[in-house]
Structures are given as C-alpha cells and as structure tokens.
Design a protein around this motif. Sequence first.
Motif, PDB file in Angstrom:
ATOM      1  N   TYR A 165      -0.329  -1.816  16.423  1.00 12.53           N
ATOM      2  CA  TYR A 165      -1.109  -1.883  16.972  1.00 12.53           C
ATOM      3  C   TYR A 165      -2.569  -3.317  16.591  1.00 12.53           C
ATOM      4  N   LEU A 166      -1.979  -3.537  15.306  1.00 12.50           N
ATOM      5  CA  LEU A 166      -2.851  -4.767  14.706  1.00 12.50           C
ATOM      6  C   LEU A 166      -2.706  -6.170  15.639  1.00 12.50           C
ATOM      7  N   TYR A 170      -9.403  -1.673  13.660  1.00 11.07           N
ATOM      8  CA  TYR A 170      -9.192  -1.346  12.375  1.00 11.07           C
ATOM      9  C   TYR A 170      -9.837  -2.507  11.486  1.00 11.07           C
ATOM     10  N   SER A 180     -10.158   3.251   5.107  1.00 11.53           N
ATOM     11  CA  SER A 180      -9.067   3.080   3.795  1.00 11.53           C
ATOM     12  C   SER A 180      -9.538   2.221   2.139  1.00 11.53           C
ATOM     13  N   GLY A 234       2.659  -2.433   3.933  1.00  9.89           N
ATOM     14  CA  GLY A 234       1.980  -1.954   4.452  1.00  9.89           C
ATOM     15  C   GLY A 234       0.981  -2.361   4.809  1.00  9.89           C
ATOM     16  N   GLY A 262      -1.411  -4.096   5.584  1.00  4.10           N
ATOM     17  CA  GLY A 262      -2.399  -4.365   6.816  1.00  4.10           C
ATOM     18  C   GLY A 262      -3.584  -5.612   6.744  1.00  4.10           C
ATOM     19  N   PRO A 296      -8.128  -3.378   2.905  1.00  7.08           N
ATOM     20  CA  PRO A 296      -8.779  -2.302   2.155  1.00  7.08           C
ATOM     21  C   PRO A 296      -8.474  -2.258   0.747  1.00  7.08           C
ATOM     22  N   ASP A 307       3.484  -6.673   4.898  1.00  6.10           N
ATOM     23  CA  ASP A 307       3.710  -6.092   6.324  1.00  6.10           C
ATOM     24  C   ASP A 307       4.622  -6.928   6.858  1.00  6.10           C
ATOM     25  N   ARG A 308       4.372  -6.303   8.013  1.00  5.62           N
ATOM     26  CA  ARG A 308       5.380  -6.850   9.246  1.00  5.62           C
ATOM     27  C   ARG A 308       4.464  -7.547  10.396  1.00  5.62           C
ATOM     28  N   TRP A 338       7.077  -8.613   5.848  1.00  8.35           N
ATOM     29  CA  TRP A 338       8.263  -7.042   5.188  1.00  8.35           C
ATOM     30  C   TRP A 338       7.768  -6.251   6.308  1.00  8.35           C
ATOM     31  N   GLY A 358       9.267  -1.923   6.570  1.00  7.41           N
ATOM     32  CA  GLY A 358      10.153  -1.339   6.096  1.00  7.41           C
ATOM     33  C   GLY A 358      11.162  -0.678   6.361  1.00  7.41           C
ATOM     34  N   SER A 378      -0.206   2.687   1.275  1.00  6.29           N
ATOM     35  CA  SER A 378      -1.592   3.135   2.206  1.00  6.29           C
ATOM     36  C   SER A 378      -1.377   4.002   3.849  1.00  6.29           C
ATOM     37  N   HIS A 379      -1.444   4.482   4.324  1.00  5.26           N
ATOM     38  CA  HIS A 379      -1.194   5.368   5.485  1.00  5.26           C
ATOM     39  C   HIS A 379      -0.136   4.223   6.707  1.00  5.26           C
ATOM     40  N   VAL A 380       1.208   3.943   5.797  1.00  6.74           N
ATOM     41  CA  VAL A 380       2.258   3.416   6.328  1.00  6.74           C
ATOM     42  C   VAL A 380       3.503   4.167   5.791  1.00  6.74           C
ATOM     43  N   GLU A 393       4.461   6.041   9.123  1.00  5.58           N
ATOM     44  CA  GLU A 393       4.616   5.414  10.107  1.00  5.58           C
ATOM     45  C   GLU A 393       6.057   5.074   9.889  1.00  5.58           C
ATOM     46  N   LEU A 394       6.844   5.513   8.651  1.00  7.25           N
ATOM     47  CA  LEU A 394       8.334   4.714   9.123  1.00  7.25           C
ATOM     48  C   LEU A 394       9.165   5.562   9.510  1.00  7.25           C
TER      49      LEU A 394
HETATM   50  C1  LIG Z   1      -2.364   2.280   9.226  1.00  3.39           C
HETATM   51  S1  LIG Z   1      -1.491   0.964   9.003  1.00  3.39           S
HETATM   52  C2  LIG Z   1      -2.572   0.872   7.002  1.00  3.39           C
HETATM   53  C3  LIG Z   1      -2.697  -0.752   6.500  1.00  3.39           C
HETATM   54  C4  LIG Z   1      -3.672  -0.665   5.148  1.00  3.39           C
HETATM   55  N1  LIG Z   1      -2.201  -0.367   4.433  1.00  3.39           N
HETATM   56  C5  LIG Z   1      -4.479   0.753   4.907  1.00  3.39           C
HETATM   57  O1  LIG Z   1      -4.491   1.948   4.619  1.00  3.39           O
HETATM   58  O2  LIG Z   1      -5.993   0.752   6.019  1.00  3.39           O
HETATM   59  C6  LIG Z   1      -0.469   1.203   9.039  1.00  3.39           C
HETATM   60  C7  LIG Z   1       0.240  -0.985   8.244  1.00  3.39           C
HETATM   61  O3  LIG Z   1       1.645  -0.223   8.455  1.00  3.39           O
HETATM   62  C8  LIG Z   1       2.250  -1.777   8.777  1.00  3.39           C
HETATM   63  N2  LIG Z   1       3.656  -1.494   9.142  1.00  3.39           N
HETATM   64  C9  LIG Z   1       4.252  -0.268  10.284  1.00  3.39           C
HETATM   65  N3  LIG Z   1       4.900  -0.098  10.550  1.00  3.39           N
HETATM   66  C10 LIG Z   1       5.676  -1.480   9.685  1.00  3.39           C
HETATM   67  C11 LIG Z   1       6.856  -1.723   9.331  1.00  3.39           C
HETATM   68  N4  LIG Z   1       8.027  -1.072  10.362  1.00  3.39           N
HETATM   69  N5  LIG Z   1       7.130  -2.698   8.577  1.00  3.39           N
HETATM   70  C12 LIG Z   1       6.148  -3.296   8.066  1.00  3.39           C
HETATM   71  N6  LIG Z   1       4.997  -2.778   8.140  1.00  3.39           N
HETATM   72  C13 LIG Z   1       4.638  -1.668   8.889  1.00  3.39           C
HETATM   73  C14 LIG Z   1       1.336  -2.422   9.698  1.00  3.39           C
HETATM   74  O4  LIG Z   1       1.489  -3.700  10.721  1.00  3.39           O
HETATM   75  C15 LIG Z   1      -0.314  -1.502   9.391  1.00  3.39           C
HETATM   76  O5  LIG Z   1      -0.725  -2.536   9.122  1.00  3.39           O
END
Ligand SMILES: C[S@@+](CC[C@H](N)C(=O)[O-])C[C@H]1O[C@@H](n2cnc3c(N)ncnc32)[C@H](O)[C@@H]1O
Length: 371
Positions: free
Chosen positions: A61-62, A71, A79, A105, A107, A110, A127-128, A149, A151, A169-171, A174-175
């Motif tokens: 989404y970024l 964001y 964050s 992750g 982003g 923050p 981050d990706r 990166w 993840g 943080s908050h990543v 999502e994995l």
């Molecule tokens: C919710 S944002 C969190 C950003 C920041 N760490 C924060 O706390 O606000 C999730 C972040 O994880 C990254 N991300 C999500 N899945 C990923 C993956 N498989 N590999 C690398 N980065 C990933 C996204 O690009 C995004 O920057």
Amino acid sequence: MTPPLDAALRGHTRALLSLWRPDRAGPPDRLTHQELREVAQAVKRLSAGLSGERTKAGRDYLGTEDGRTAYLLHFWPVSYAQTRAALQLAGLRPPAGGGRVLELGAGPGPGAMALLDEGWGELHCGDRNPDALLSLRALTRDRASTFLWDGEAEGGALPPGELDLIFASHVVSELWKRAPDRIERRLATLQRLLGRLRPGGHLLLIEPATHALNAELLTLRDAAAAADLVITAPCVPQGPCPALAEGVACHAATRWTPPPLTEQLTRAAFITKDAPAFSYLCLAAAPPPHAPPPGAIRVISERLTNKAGRERVVTCGAEGRRSLSAAPGQGESWREAWRRLGRGDGLVVEGAEVRETGLGLTAASRVRPWP
Ligand SMILES: C[S@@+](CC[C@H](N)C(=O)[O-])C[C@H]1O[C@@H](n2cnc3c(N)ncnc32)[C@H](O)[C@@H]1O
C-alpha cells in the motif's frame, strides 16, 4: 539529549508536511481545508484496509499515492510515538556510542526517527518499498542507511555484523499473513535474527493492539517461550502467557498530546481519540544478568474504580494475573506513582496486603518503577 515526545512530534509533522507537499505552499503544521478533505479519505481507506479483515496488510500500500499520503501524514506520527513508548517500557537504552541497530519493515522511517531521537547510533533500515526508504532517508537527513529487504524470502540478505538491537514495527503480522504455519515461520525468523545480536542485545517487536493481532503476538510469544527464547518485556513470567490463556489482551498505550496534524485527521477521519494502543514483545540474545526483582509486575488493564472509590488495575507478574488496588487517601509515599500508573507500566510492589481479590496497597507499601 532526548527531545521530549510532544515537542519532537510537532517538529517531525512539519517535516512530514513539507516532504508530502514539496512544491506547494501551505500551513507548516496542518492541512488546508481542501487538503484535509482528501487526506482524511485516504486515511479512512487505509485504516479500513488495515483493520477487520486486513485486506491491505501484506500488500504494497505504500506503493500507491493514496497509501503513501495516509501513512506519512497519519500513521507515521502514531508509530513514532509507539516506538518511543515501547523502548521506554522495555527499558531499552542505547549502549555507549549509540550501538548498532537493524530495523526491518522500516517504511518511511517513524521507528528510525524515534530510535535516533532516543540516542541510538548506527541504523540500518530495510524494507521492500524503495520509495518508503527514500522518504526515510529524507526525514532522517541521511542519518540511517537503507537496504531493500524481502521479509518473506528465506534468509533475505541483511547487512553483515553484530547488532545491539533489532527492531520491527507493524511488520511481522504482515508476513505470511494467510499461511496456516505463519507462527512457525515468524518464530524461525526471530530465531535467525536473535543469532545476529551481540550478547546483551535485544529484539523488539511492535504490533497493533486489536484483539486478533494482540492474540497472534501472544501466541508467537508463547511459541518463543516454548523454544526457550528469553523474553524480557512486557512479561515477568517466562512460561505460557497468563493473559492469552484467559483470552484477554495484554497491550500498552502511549501517552501523548497529538500534534495539530493528528488532531485534524483524527477528527476528520472519525478515528478514535484514545492514546494509540499497541502490542509489543522484547526478546534478548541471552538471559539478562539480573532476574526481575521479586514483586515486579506489569499493568495490563485500564484503571477501574468501585463504588467506594477504591481503584484497581489488573497486573501480570510471577504469580500470573492479579489485581492491585488502592483505597483513596492512603499512601503518602506511593500516591503520586499510583496516580500516574497506566496500562503497560512496569512496577515493583513491596509490602502489599493480600486481599480476596488480589493485592492491596497499604500505607506501609512501597512502589517503584520497573525496569
Ligand atoms: C505497517 S507498515 C510499518 C512501517 C513502520 N515500521 C511503522 O511502524 O510505521 C509495514 C511495512 O512493512 C513493509 N513490508 C510488508 N511486508 C513486507 C515484506 N514481505 N518484506 C519487506 N517489507 C515488508 C511495508 O513495505 C511497510 O513499510
């Protein structure tokens, strides 16, 4: 020197606004009416996509203008405040010289900015999303290095060398979001990462506080405990999590005065005005030199008051979940500490009386912060 949270955030939101509208004039610390209408819609869309079914979690989404806007202008300050709160609640302070940190992750930065403001030194942020990393570099004025990166790629390439802190943080939630074995995969990732820490180093995770994601982090925490990993915060007990066993939440809240930009967006996007709650977990490379002191507990509820005015919080410690209460008007020495006590705080209680419903503070009790 560590800048106070609220003042730092006011400065950072100005930087966020000028990064977001580089070629347009506008108020330095808030949005114009026209901008507010558009940005509030973007915030609503991203908030909806990251809650409930979480249809946007794990997606890039970024990589969209809409997601980047929401964001940067809304989620970033939250964050940032959560990272500073989690570092403090977990008792993590940089070693002499600032130490070496890996953030995954990251982003648009923050967490990186919060780590720098808390005095951490050499930062490597992965981050990706390459555009998010460009924003991170701009906002931190190139005080952090960045790398791409992935993840979910086994052993995704990381910068070499030992680390004092690994932060995500908050990543992690999502994995492998839809994989039935996501907890096992995340645990394997944590185990690999822990191998990169110096003795005395820590791995800190922040996640949302929603019921489902809190339970998922507590499940990961229990898997880590079962694998004999060392948990330093928020927990005192190293065995199974008492909160998870009883189906209740364990999360923390940051105390802040939202900057004007956040105030504006919170109102316009109908987002709750409560202090942003978050879940967190801190693991250590090795058992710390000192065990938590006897009487160490963590507050895991809001404050409740009964009809007689007795206040109570639920705590978690070596004895599991217990309530801790105080009658009004007692306890000269601990009254101020009690008044300030909030969800997520750690404390050591000595000399409490055992009551039917838990522990009660008396005039002779002693209370001090922990860790
Ligand atoms: C919710 S944002 C969190 C950003 C920041 N760490 C924060 O706390 O606000 C999730 C972040 O994880 C990254 N991300 C999500 N899945 C990923 C993956 N498989 N590999 C690398 N980065 C990933 C996204 O690009 C995004 O920057």
